[in-house]
Design an enzyme around this catalytic site. Structure first.
Site, PDB file in Angstrom:
ATOM      1  CD  GLU A   1       7.541  -9.570  -0.440  1.00 30.07           C
ATOM      2  OE1 GLU A   1       8.592  -9.008  -0.754  1.00 30.07           O
ATOM      3  OE2 GLU A   1       7.070 -10.511  -1.093  1.00 30.07           O
ATOM      4  CB  ILE A   2       0.313  -6.515   1.263  1.00 27.57           C
ATOM      5  CG1 ILE A   2      -0.128  -7.391   2.446  1.00 27.57           C
ATOM      6  CG2 ILE A   2      -0.877  -6.220   0.337  1.00 27.57           C
ATOM      7  CD1 ILE A   2      -1.178  -6.746   3.343  1.00 27.57           C
TER       8      ILE A   2
END
Ligand code: GDP
Ligand code: MN
Length: 338
Positions: free
Chosen positions: A236-237
């Site tokens: 995840e960013i």
């Protein structure tokens, strides 16, 4: 349960002097890595890839978190692998242990049934603590609180391509809140009542549902049933302002009160994904095609030009994007449907 000890956050640095680079990346961002001491070697291999492909140019700091104090070995191996500042945080018990509304006897009993029904990790309380921590707490941890963006990394994942731009800057400049590289269908027996709970939430808080949401990613029938699609949250960013918002907090607390993190085995992946898809305009969700990535057994391998530009070391045929079990094509179709 025992009274929790006070949190001791260790900020230590084992890097050789020549690796003391100033942060060059311009964003208020950190890598966030939840890991166990025995994973130090798998993690070091992952970190070397992340550094080679991206962070040796930016030197974004790393935040390592665990429910147990990190060993000297873990701190040495991980800090020696990276070119930036590192910090090691202990998770306070009240962010990790089951909350007081959970009946642990019932959770055990239901967990055993879940496991017998084939729900992976169905009877594992530590795994459930981890899912709940990732759903509702990591962004409130004292070492993480000061950052806006994070990139989640797990031990043993692979990064296959050079990243020739700063993904945090990309997120900020393009007004993106949540991003992914792999999407797929959830095991239904881990979340038997999650969709009904989602429908209850929508009925109770209609004002929190975004107008241009991505419901069509989650449901093939306008919201009646869940198609099990979610973004795979081991990568995840994202922008933590969203997780910290009143809107998301209402969602997390609503789920937490239902007990499904323990009575079922709600994962942080569907919890994050449903929130991103329903509480944000769909344009705020981004697919990072350039980031070649593998968390076994699935990988995203960029095709054609992007593969070449990134000097990717993955096989293009191994790309999971268009597999029947992936939801990435469905995600793309969101933007041609409307
Ligand atoms: P999976 O990918 O769903 O099979 O789950 P993982 O075993 O990879 O766990 C997800 C992430 O949480 C990884 O980064 C693990 O290192 C971390 N993790 C899982 N359980 C624990 C735990 O009990 N303590 C700590 N400190 N980290 C954990
Ligand atoms: Mn994993």
């Amino acid at each position: 349960r025992k009274v929790p000890p006070t949190t001791i956050n260790q900020i230590e640095d084992h890097r050789p002097q020549e690796w003391h680079h100033p942060q060059l990346g311009q964003e208020n961002a950190t890598f966030v890595i939840l890991a166990r001491n025995y994973e130090y070697k798998d993690l070091a291999q992952t970190l070397r890839q992340l550094e080679t492909r991206f962070n040796h140019k930016y030197h974004y700091p790393y935040t390592f978190l665990s429910d147990e104090p990190f060993s000297e070995e873990f701190k040495e191996w991980t800090s020696l692998a990276v070119s930036s500042k590192v910090q090691y945080g202990l998770i306070p018990r009240e962010q990790w242990d089951p909350p007081s509304n959970i009946n642990l006897t019932l959770a055990d009993e239901l967990g055993r049934k879940l496991q017998a029904n084939g729900a992976i990790y169905g009877d594992r309380i530590p795994y459930k603590n981890m899912c709940r921590f990732n759903s509702g707490y990591f962004f409130r941890h004292e070492l993480v609180q000061k950052y806006r963006y994070y990139w989640r990394v797990e031990p043993s994942v692979n990064f296959f391509c050079d990243l020739n731009f700063d993904p945090f800057t990309y997120m900020r400049e393009h007004d993106k809140t949540y991003s992914f590289t792999i999407s797929l269908k959830e095991f239904e027996n881990t979340i038997p009542t999650l969709w009904n709970t989602t429908k209850e939430f929508m009925a109770e808080y209609p004002e929190l549902i975004a107008r241009d949401n991505a419901m069509a990613f989650l449901s093939n029938d306008g919201g009646d049933t869940y198609n099990l699609c979610h973004f795979w949250s081991n990568f995840e960013i994202a922008d933590m302002e969203f997780w910290r918002s009143e809107t998301y907090m209402k969602w997390f607390n609503f789920l937490d009160m239902k007990g499904g993190f323990y009575y079922e085995r709600w994962g942080d992946a569907p919890v994050h994904s449903i929130a991103a898809a329903l509480l944000l305009p769909r344009s705020r969700i981004h697919f990072f095609n350039e980031i070649g990535y593998k968390h076994s057994p699935f990988e995203h391998c960029p095709q054609g030009d992007v593969h070449e530009k990134g000097r990717c070391s993955c096989k293009q045929e191994h790309n999971f994007d268009n597999d029947w079990y992936s939801c990435t094509a469905r995600f793309h179709s969101l933007f041609s449907l409307f």
